[in-house]
Scaffold this motif. Structure first.
Motif, PDB file in Angstrom:
ATOM      1  N   SER A  22      71.324  62.878  43.037  1.00 36.41           N
ATOM      2  CA  SER A  22      72.079  63.449  41.912  1.00 36.41           C
ATOM      3  C   SER A  22      71.219  63.700  40.691  1.00 36.41           C
ATOM      4  N   PHE A  23      69.923  63.407  40.757  1.00 38.37           N
ATOM      5  CA  PHE A  23      69.098  63.518  39.561  1.00 38.37           C
ATOM      6  C   PHE A  23      68.949  64.953  39.080  1.00 38.37           C
ATOM      7  N   THR A  24      69.101  65.917  39.994  1.00 41.33           N
ATOM      8  CA  THR A  24      69.067  67.316  39.580  1.00 41.33           C
ATOM      9  C   THR A  24      70.229  67.616  38.642  1.00 41.33           C
ATOM     10  N   ALA A  25      71.392  67.079  38.960  1.00 40.55           N
ATOM     11  CA  ALA A  25      72.550  67.260  38.084  1.00 40.55           C
ATOM     12  C   ALA A  25      72.306  66.609  36.729  1.00 40.55           C
ATOM     13  N   ASN A  26      71.642  65.454  36.710  1.00 46.67           N
ATOM     14  CA  ASN A  26      71.359  64.782  35.448  1.00 46.67           C
ATOM     15  C   ASN A  26      70.492  65.646  34.533  1.00 46.67           C
ATOM     16  N   SER A  27      69.514  66.350  35.115  1.00 47.19           N
ATOM     17  CA  SER A  27      68.617  67.159  34.301  1.00 47.19           C
ATOM     18  C   SER A  27      69.354  68.317  33.632  1.00 47.19           C
ATOM     19  N   VAL A  28      70.413  68.803  34.250  1.00 47.29           N
ATOM     20  CA  VAL A  28      71.189  69.902  33.670  1.00 47.29           C
ATOM     21  C   VAL A  28      71.936  69.442  32.424  1.00 47.29           C
ATOM     22  N   LEU A  29      72.235  68.144  32.331  1.00 42.41           N
ATOM     23  CA  LEU A  29      73.024  67.603  31.231  1.00 42.41           C
ATOM     24  C   LEU A  29      72.172  67.097  30.077  1.00 42.41           C
ATOM     25  N   GLY A  30      70.904  67.506  30.029  1.00 42.13           N
ATOM     26  CA  GLY A  30      70.009  67.002  28.996  1.00 42.13           C
ATOM     27  C   GLY A  30      70.460  67.327  27.587  1.00 42.13           C
ATOM     28  N   ASP A  31      71.143  68.463  27.380  1.00 38.56           N
ATOM     29  CA  ASP A  31      71.571  68.878  26.039  1.00 38.56           C
ATOM     30  C   ASP A  31      73.025  68.541  25.750  1.00 38.56           C
ATOM     31  N   TYR A  32      73.717  67.973  26.730  1.00 32.56           N
ATOM     32  CA  TYR A  32      75.123  67.632  26.493  1.00 32.56           C
ATOM     33  C   TYR A  32      75.206  66.249  25.852  1.00 32.56           C
ATOM     34  N   PRO A  33      76.117  66.041  24.867  1.00 34.06           N
ATOM     35  CA  PRO A  33      76.228  64.716  24.230  1.00 34.06           C
ATOM     36  C   PRO A  33      76.414  63.610  25.266  1.00 34.06           C
ATOM     37  N   PHE A  34      75.587  62.572  25.145  1.00 33.46           N
ATOM     38  CA  PHE A  34      75.587  61.514  26.167  1.00 33.46           C
ATOM     39  C   PHE A  34      76.968  60.888  26.320  1.00 33.46           C
ATOM     40  N   ALA A  35      77.521  60.375  25.222  1.00 32.76           N
ATOM     41  CA  ALA A  35      78.789  59.642  25.316  1.00 32.76           C
ATOM     42  C   ALA A  35      79.921  60.548  25.794  1.00 32.76           C
ATOM     43  N   GLY A  36      79.938  61.788  25.332  1.00 31.34           N
ATOM     44  CA  GLY A  36      80.984  62.703  25.764  1.00 31.34           C
ATOM     45  C   GLY A  36      80.896  63.003  27.245  1.00 31.34           C
ATOM     46  N   GLY A  37      79.682  63.184  27.747  1.00 32.25           N
ATOM     47  CA  GLY A  37      79.503  63.426  29.180  1.00 32.25           C
ATOM     48  C   GLY A  37      79.958  62.251  30.011  1.00 32.25           C
ATOM     49  N   GLN A  38      79.637  61.031  29.552  1.00 26.99           N
ATOM     50  CA  GLN A  38      80.061  59.839  30.283  1.00 26.99           C
ATOM     51  C   GLN A  38      81.582  59.699  30.269  1.00 26.99           C
ATOM     52  N   ALA A  39      82.195  59.982  29.108  1.00 24.36           N
ATOM     53  CA  ALA A  39      83.655  59.876  29.009  1.00 24.36           C
ATOM     54  C   ALA A  39      84.341  60.863  29.954  1.00 24.36           C
ATOM     55  N   LEU A  40      83.827  62.101  30.012  1.00 22.45           N
ATOM     56  CA  LEU A  40      84.417  63.094  30.910  1.00 22.45           C
ATOM     57  C   LEU A  40      84.218  62.700  32.366  1.00 22.45           C
ATOM     58  N   ARG A  41      83.021  62.267  32.701  1.00 22.16           N
ATOM     59  CA  ARG A  41      82.720  61.918  34.093  1.00 22.16           C
ATOM     60  C   ARG A  41      83.576  60.764  34.581  1.00 22.16           C
ATOM     61  N   TYR A  42      83.598  59.678  33.845  1.00 21.78           N
ATOM     62  CA  TYR A  42      84.332  58.499  34.300  1.00 21.78           C
ATOM     63  C   TYR A  42      85.839  58.697  34.205  1.00 21.78           C
ATOM     64  N   GLY A  43      86.289  59.422  33.180  1.00 19.83           N
ATOM     65  CA  GLY A  43      87.717  59.686  33.070  1.00 19.83           C
ATOM     66  C   GLY A  43      88.230  60.533  34.222  1.00 19.83           C
ATOM     67  N   LEU A  44      87.469  61.572  34.575  1.00 18.39           N
ATOM     68  CA  LEU A  44      87.860  62.420  35.698  1.00 18.39           C
ATOM     69  C   LEU A  44      87.845  61.634  37.008  1.00 18.39           C
ATOM     70  N   ALA A  45      86.840  60.781  37.190  1.00 18.46           N
ATOM     71  CA  ALA A  45      86.760  59.977  38.411  1.00 18.46           C
ATOM     72  C   ALA A  45      87.969  59.053  38.543  1.00 18.46           C
ATOM     73  N   ALA A  46      88.373  58.433  37.448  1.00 18.52           N
ATOM     74  CA  ALA A  46      89.539  57.546  37.491  1.00 18.52           C
ATOM     75  C   ALA A  46      90.800  58.320  37.867  1.00 18.52           C
ATOM     76  N   LEU A  47      90.965  59.512  37.311  1.00 21.04           N
ATOM     77  CA  LEU A  47      92.140  60.328  37.628  1.00 21.04           C
ATOM     78  C   LEU A  47      92.147  60.771  39.091  1.00 21.04           C
ATOM     79  N   LEU A  48      90.970  61.113  39.611  1.00 21.62           N
ATOM     80  CA  LEU A  48      90.891  61.559  41.003  1.00 21.62           C
ATOM     81  C   LEU A  48      91.234  60.451  41.992  1.00 21.62           C
ATOM     82  N   LEU A  49      91.044  59.204  41.603  1.00 24.56           N
ATOM     83  CA  LEU A  49      91.302  58.081  42.503  1.00 24.56           C
ATOM     84  C   LEU A  49      92.762  57.651  42.523  1.00 24.56           C
ATOM     85  N   ILE A  50      93.544  58.061  41.533  1.00 26.88           N
ATOM     86  CA  ILE A  50      94.936  57.610  41.441  1.00 26.88           C
ATOM     87  C   ILE A  50      95.753  57.961  42.685  1.00 26.88           C
TER      88      ILE A  50
END
Length: 330
Positions: A22-50
């Motif tokens: 997944s490190f290729t995906a990480n490199s694409v997110l270099g300019d995206y706000p760190f905390a916002g990216g983490q919030a979107l990623r983990y929030g979406l993952a939690a919703l998908l598991l419901i």
């Protein structure tokens, strides 16, 4: 290795391969706000598991209500240290160190977990697991190499190691009552809230913005493949083979990254990466009981699991019976 252990080993291996790839995906997110990216990623993952949690016979809500305050504290700490803190430590380390440096420190996680988990459980660490962890750590170092760094880079890399260890150790007491899917959904939900709070504290309202097409694809990959599939596989594997043996497979993260990097022109796979991959493979095989090096019967070492009881003695005739180079971002 029995069927349960084999399935657990395969699940842990798959989880670590997905993270490494997944490190290729990480490199694409270099300019995206760190905390916002983490919030979107983990929030979406939690919703998908419901939807998957509704299929469990035992209600997810009932299991969450049965958790003690101490167990909830572990979940909050697991999300803060093993997920948000781990990623933040890696990013901070890379400000003054090359990506290989935190990667090498994270490669030492099997050794730390192999010592810490048995001690917390009141038993001696398994020599087999420690030998295997040493092979994995040396292999990860060989794959990653070493790079430029300073004291700050080293200290933040140690923080990344603590996050990797915490991701396994802190989950042990809450994995049994929640199970892999509910645990993943719960820690992702908590991590999303923690990331949002961190973003508001550091960046204010600018911590979140609409991602570009490439950033949205990368975030979706991280949420679905790395987090939902990877985390559930990881905790499912850990449930079957234990934290000590499961953490051995984290050595596959730099191997997977090194193998996939040439596909996108982000690196090369040479002799050092090949030798390191063999060392990691030998350590994983030895620690999981596939490879036998001087062990009678080829079973796991002390502390790796229960041994089968000896067969009963035969009765004599007529009488009774006798007297276990990459950016490591989670």
């Amino acid at each position: 290795m029995n069927a349960t252990s084999l399935r657990g080993a395969l699940l842990a291996a798959l989880a670590c391969v997905l993270v490494g790839a997944s490190f290729t995906a990480n490199s694409v997110l270099g300019d995206y706000p760190f905390a916002g990216g983490q919030a979107l990623r983990y929030g979406l993952a939690a919703l998908l598991l419901i939807p998957f949690l509704r299929r469990d016979p035992d209600s997810a809500t009932a299991r969450l209500r049965r958790l003690t305050c101490r167990q909830w504290g572990r979940i909050v700490l697991l999300a803060a240290v093993g997920m948000v803190g781990f990623n933040l430590a890696v990013l901070a380390a890379e400000q003054t160190a090359e990506p290989a440096v935190p990667g090498v420190f994270v490669g030492c996680a099997p050794i730390v977990v192999g010592v810490l988990v048995p001690l917390l459980d009141g038993r001696r660490p398994s020599r087999v697991t420690l030998y295997a962890a040493g092979l994995v750590a040396v292999g990860a170092f060989t794959v990653q190499g070493w790079g430029r760094t300073d004291l700050a880079g080293v200290l933040f890399s140690v923080g990344a190691l603590a996050g990797e260890v915490g991701f396994a150790v802190l989950a042990v007491p809450v994995l049994r009552p929640l199970g892999p899917k509910l645990l993943t959904a719960t820690v992702c939900g908590v991590a999303a809230v923690e990331s949002a709070l961190l973003g508001l504290l550091l960046d204010g309202g600018s911590f979140l913005r609409v991602p570009t097409g490439g950033e949205a694809t990368a975030l979706l990959w991280q949420a679905v493949v790395v987090t939902v599939i990877g985390f559930v596989c990881w905790y499912s594997g850990m449930q079957r083979i234990g934290a000590e043996r499961a953490t051995l497979f984290s050595g596959l993260i730099p191997v997977s990254a090194a193998l996939t990097a040439p596909l996108v022109g982000a690196g090369t796979y040479g002799l050092a990466q090949g030798a390191g991959s063999l060392l990691v493979g030998a350590g994983v095989a030895y620690g999981s009981g596939v490879l036998v090096l001087g062990r009678r019967g080829g079973g796991p070492g002390r502390g790796a699991g229960p041994r089968p009881p000896p067969p009963p003695p035969r009765a004599p005739p007529g009488g009774e019976a006798g007297a276990g180079r990459a950016r490591p971002r989670r």
